[in-house]
Design an enzyme around this catalytic site. Structure first.
Site, short mmCIF file in Angstrom:
data_model
loop_
_atom_site.label_atom_id
_atom_site.label_comp_id
_atom_site.label_asym_id
_atom_site.label_seq_id
_atom_site.Cartn_x
_atom_site.Cartn_y
_atom_site.Cartn_z
N CYS A 101 4.56 9.59 9.39
CA CYS A 101 5.42 8.78 8.86
C CYS A 101 6.41 9.40 7.81
O CYS A 101 7.56 9.23 7.77
CB CYS A 101 4.87 7.58 7.99
N SER B 52 9.32 6.12 8.73
CA SER B 52 8.70 4.85 8.95
C SER B 52 8.16 4.33 7.55
O SER B 52 7.47 5.06 6.91
CB SER B 52 7.57 4.70 10.00
N CYS B 53 8.92 3.51 6.99
CA CYS B 53 8.63 3.19 5.55
C CYS B 53 7.94 1.75 5.05
O CYS B 53 8.65 0.82 5.38
CB CYS B 53 10.01 3.34 4.97
#
Length: 315
Positions: free
Chosen positions: A176, A214-215
């Site tokens: 991520c 991707s947070c």
């Protein structure tokens, strides 16, 4: 209305609120559902004077952040090593059920595949399992970063990447937080290579820029902010620099639907000053390599957060 002096944490909270208010409702891999914005404004955190950006509007699991980062630095990909230290954040992705669902039925429980630590320390090596010895295999990106900072701090290629598409099929979870770049600011005048005796008024400052694809704003991002701030601190110590800034660039910035109520509770809280993180004085001279750090070497000073707020991790 009370205005917080901690504008960096307030910017994080304002972004979470904006995602909830304006974000697009999107299905996601975990089935939970999210509200999402793409590429919102960067978050910036000042790391000077030992400042450590550990959120204050809820208690953050600092023990987990330190243990996980040391686990990355060690090149480990075995979730059980973390679990034994009371850090269970990777258990879901390393469970028998999850690995079997990915078709990794041959993999023992807890073996996450070639995730962050492997890519940082052994990029390009062939991954067998988490119990194999990879000494000398692949490319050690972390040591390369340190070498460049020591020998050519103006280099524009001081980069570490966990993004390795050929290895994705072997990973329990692709990275991520994908890619970070380091940059050195020199105080007052730049050092003159022709004048080695030039007086140094202050140490150079090391800053870190992270790109995260991707947070998970509620649960993951507070962890990631503190983790990369700590990594910057560790590297700065090894190369004899001070810390500058941590800059966080976000791709898909999302709030899971089941985190919205918890975040609304957090929005009611006014951020306090960030704590400081120091390397214990008695260990400073002993730590010469990035591999010398231990959990006990760090002390967080002045952390007075609000109580924890529970948020469920989507796997």
């Amino acid at each position: 209305m009370t205005v917080s002096p901690n504008t960096a944490e307030q910017a994080y909270l304002d972004l979470c609120k904006r995602i909830i208010d304006e974000g697009e409702h999107r299905p996601d891999r975990t089935g939970t559902g999210t509200k999402s914005l793409f590429a919102p404004p960067q978050l910036r955190f000042d790391l000077s004077n030992d400042t450590f950006p550990l959120l204050t509007t809820k208690k953050v699991f600092s023990k987990g952040i330190i243990h996980e980062l040391l686990w990355f630095v060690a090149g480990s990909t075995d979730a059980k090593i973390l679990s034994e230290k009371g850090v269970k954040i990777w258990e879901g992705n390393g469970s028998r059920e999850f690995l079997d669902k990915l078709g990794l039925t041959h993999r023992r429980e807890g073996d996450l595949g070639p995730v962050y630590g492997f890519q940082w320390r052994h990029f390009g090596a062939e991954y067998k399992d988490c119990d194999s010895d990879y000494t000398g295999q692949g490319f050690d990106q972390l040591q390369d970063v340190i070498k460049k900072l020591k020998t050519n701090p103006y280099d524009r290629r001081i980069i570490m990447s966990a993004w390795n598409p050929p290895d994705f099929a072997k990973m329990a979870l692709p990275p991520c937080h994908v890619f970070c770049q380091f940059y050195v600011n020199f105080p007052t005048s730049s050092p003159d290579p022709n004048n080695p005796k030039q007086a140094k008024t202050a140490k150079p400052k090391l800053s870190c820029l992270l790109y995260q694809r991707s947070c998970d704003m509620g649960l993951g991002v507070p962890f990631n902010i503190a983790s990369y701030a700590l990594l910057t601190k560790m590297i700065a110590h090894v190369v004899d620099m001070d810390c500058g800034e941590f800059i966080h660039t976000l791709g898909d910035a999302h709030v899971y639907l089941d985190h919205i109520d918890a975040l609304k509770e957090q929005f009611e809280r006014i951020p306090k000053q960030f704590p400081k993180l120091v390397i214990k004085e008695e260990r400073k001279n002993e730590i010469k390599s990035i591999d010398d750090f231990k959990f006990e070497d760090f002390e967080i000073v002045g952390y007075e957060p609000y109580p924890p707020i529970k948020m469920k991790m989507s796997v």
